[in-house]
Scaffold this motif. Structure first.
Motif, PDB file in Angstrom:
ATOM      1  N   GLY A  83       0.809  -1.216   0.000  1.00  0.00           N
ATOM      2  CA  GLY A  83       0.000   0.000   0.000  1.00  0.00           C
ATOM      3  C   GLY A  83       0.840   1.262   0.000  1.00  0.00           C
ATOM      4  N   VAL A  87       1.183   4.279  -3.358  1.00  0.00           N
ATOM      5  CA  VAL A  87       0.894   5.718  -3.349  1.00  0.00           C
ATOM      6  C   VAL A  87       1.734   6.479  -4.374  1.00  0.00           C
ATOM      7  CG1 VAL A  87       0.984   7.834  -1.967  1.00  0.00           C
ATOM      8  CG2 VAL A  87       0.020   5.743  -0.984  1.00  0.00           C
ATOM      9  N   LEU A 113      -5.718   5.922  -4.501  1.00  0.00           N
ATOM     10  CA  LEU A 113      -5.334   6.267  -3.134  1.00  0.00           C
ATOM     11  C   LEU A 113      -6.244   5.582  -2.116  1.00  0.00           C
ATOM     12  CD1 LEU A 113      -4.507  10.066  -3.596  1.00  0.00           C
ATOM     13  CD2 LEU A 113      -2.911   8.133  -3.434  1.00  0.00           C
ATOM     14  N   ILE A 114      -7.517   5.449  -2.441  1.00  0.00           N
ATOM     15  CA  ILE A 114      -8.428   4.711  -1.557  1.00  0.00           C
ATOM     16  C   ILE A 114      -7.973   3.262  -1.446  1.00  0.00           C
ATOM     17  CG2 ILE A 114     -10.782   3.788  -1.353  1.00  0.00           C
ATOM     18  CD1 ILE A 114     -11.762   6.430  -2.633  1.00  0.00           C
ATOM     19  N   TRP A 115      -7.609   2.664  -2.582  1.00  0.00           N
ATOM     20  CA  TRP A 115      -7.133   1.273  -2.564  1.00  0.00           C
ATOM     21  C   TRP A 115      -5.889   1.141  -1.686  1.00  0.00           C
ATOM     22  CZ3 TRP A 115      -4.025  -1.629  -6.810  1.00  0.00           C
ATOM     23  CH2 TRP A 115      -4.024  -3.003  -6.533  1.00  0.00           C
ATOM     24  N   ALA A 116      -4.959   2.080  -1.806  1.00  0.00           N
ATOM     25  CA  ALA A 116      -3.750   2.030  -0.985  1.00  0.00           C
ATOM     26  C   ALA A 116      -4.108   2.062   0.502  1.00  0.00           C
ATOM     27  CB  ALA A 116      -2.827   3.187  -1.340  1.00  0.00           C
ATOM     28  N   GLY A 117      -5.023   2.948   0.876  1.00  0.00           N
ATOM     29  CA  GLY A 117      -5.432   3.037   2.272  1.00  0.00           C
ATOM     30  C   GLY A 117      -6.113   1.770   2.767  1.00  0.00           C
ATOM     31  N   LEU A 118      -6.977   1.178   1.944  1.00  0.00           N
ATOM     32  CA  LEU A 118      -7.667  -0.051   2.339  1.00  0.00           C
ATOM     33  C   LEU A 118      -6.689  -1.211   2.515  1.00  0.00           C
ATOM     34  CD1 LEU A 118     -10.805   0.070   0.004  1.00  0.00           C
ATOM     35  CD2 LEU A 118     -10.746   0.428   2.474  1.00  0.00           C
ATOM     36  N   ILE A 120      -3.450  -1.038   3.261  1.00  0.00           N
ATOM     37  CA  ILE A 120      -2.657  -0.810   4.476  1.00  0.00           C
ATOM     38  C   ILE A 120      -3.481  -1.149   5.713  1.00  0.00           C
ATOM     39  CG2 ILE A 120      -1.558   0.963   5.884  1.00  0.00           C
ATOM     40  CD1 ILE A 120      -0.771   2.364   3.251  1.00  0.00           C
ATOM     41  N   ALA A 121      -4.733  -0.704   5.748  1.00  0.00           N
ATOM     42  CA  ALA A 121      -5.598  -1.004   6.889  1.00  0.00           C
ATOM     43  C   ALA A 121      -5.810  -2.503   7.036  1.00  0.00           C
ATOM     44  CB  ALA A 121      -6.940  -0.291   6.719  1.00  0.00           C
TER      45      ALA A 121
END
Length: 242
Positions: A83, A87, A113-118, A120-121
């Motif tokens: 993730g 970015v 960017l939403i995919w990267a955040g999901l 990582i979470a």
């Protein structure tokens, strides 16, 4: 005075270069890193752990307990590191493709960017859950299994098993690249397949098939994308391009 002003404007509009390290180099290396992470994850879970054959929840928990350290490292790699590296790749593609399709590329970048955040979470939850499950397993295997059954759908829903957001991003990148005649036509068609497979992974009956196709074809897409970006970087940093 006019010459100085023109040079200042050119410095602002032109991507900053330090030797051969411009934004395209960063994007190319990021794309190749993502492909390598995919391969590492497939090798670990399917070959080393043989996780696909372990279907019973209690057996999965036992597998976690026996491989806690390596599992923690792999979750960190395939989710968190993936993730984080995603970015700059998303931003590089935005900078490269936004000129001729600013609105569509803006939406595309948002999904990236939403995919990267999901992702990582998902990795952070997976590592925390694995630690809790392994600790519980030593005293209460049944409760450990219950915790895993409760949390694993959350991990899958955020990014471990549902690839719809990543599929939308890849699909939109490919659509923009086709419309603007950027990247390479063959690579863009591969990206359409990747995106469609990721979106289909959200359909319960097609989840495993769609997710499998998404992962395998995105390795090809990332490798091709990385090579194209690095080639473009060499062209832009060559003496003839300056």
């Amino acid at each position: 005075m006019a010459s100085s002003t023109k040079q200042a404007v050119e410095r602002i509009e032109r991507p900053t270069r330090v030797g051969r390290w411009n934004y395209l180099t960063v994007g190319g290396l990021a794309a190749l890193t993502e492909a390598a992470i995919y391969v590492a994850g497939i090798m670990y879970f399917l070959v080393i752990l043989d996780f696909a054959t372990v279907t019973a929840p209690l057996q999965q928990v036992e597998l976690f307990a026996a491989n806690q350290t390596s599992l923690y490292a792999m979750y960190l790699l395939i989710y968190v590191v993936f993730g984080v590296v995603l970015v700059p790749l998303v931003l590089v593609l935005h900078a490269r493709l936004k000129t001729d399709a600013p609105m569509l590329m803006g939406a595309t970048t948002a999904f990236g960017l939403i995919w990267a955040g999901l992702v990582i979470a998902s990795g952070m939850i997976a590592n925390l859950t694995t630690g809790v499950v392994v600790d519980l397993y030593s005293t209460d295997p049944a409760q450990a299994t219950t915790v895993w059954l409760a949390v694993s759908p959350v991990i899958d829903g955020l990014g471990g098993g549902n690839e719809i957001v990543g599929g939308i991003w890849t699909l939109l990148v490919s659509v923009v690249a086709l419309r603007t005649r950027a990247l390479h036509r063959v690579l863009n068609y591969v990206g359409l397949v990747v995106g469609a497979a990721g979106i289909l992974s959200a359909v319960p009956a097609l989840g495993e098939v769609g997710g499998g196709i998404f992962g395998l074809t995105q390795i090809i897409w990332f490798v091709g994308l990385g090579i194209l970006l690095l080639r473009a970087s060499r062209r832009e940093t060559s003496p003839a391009a300056r």
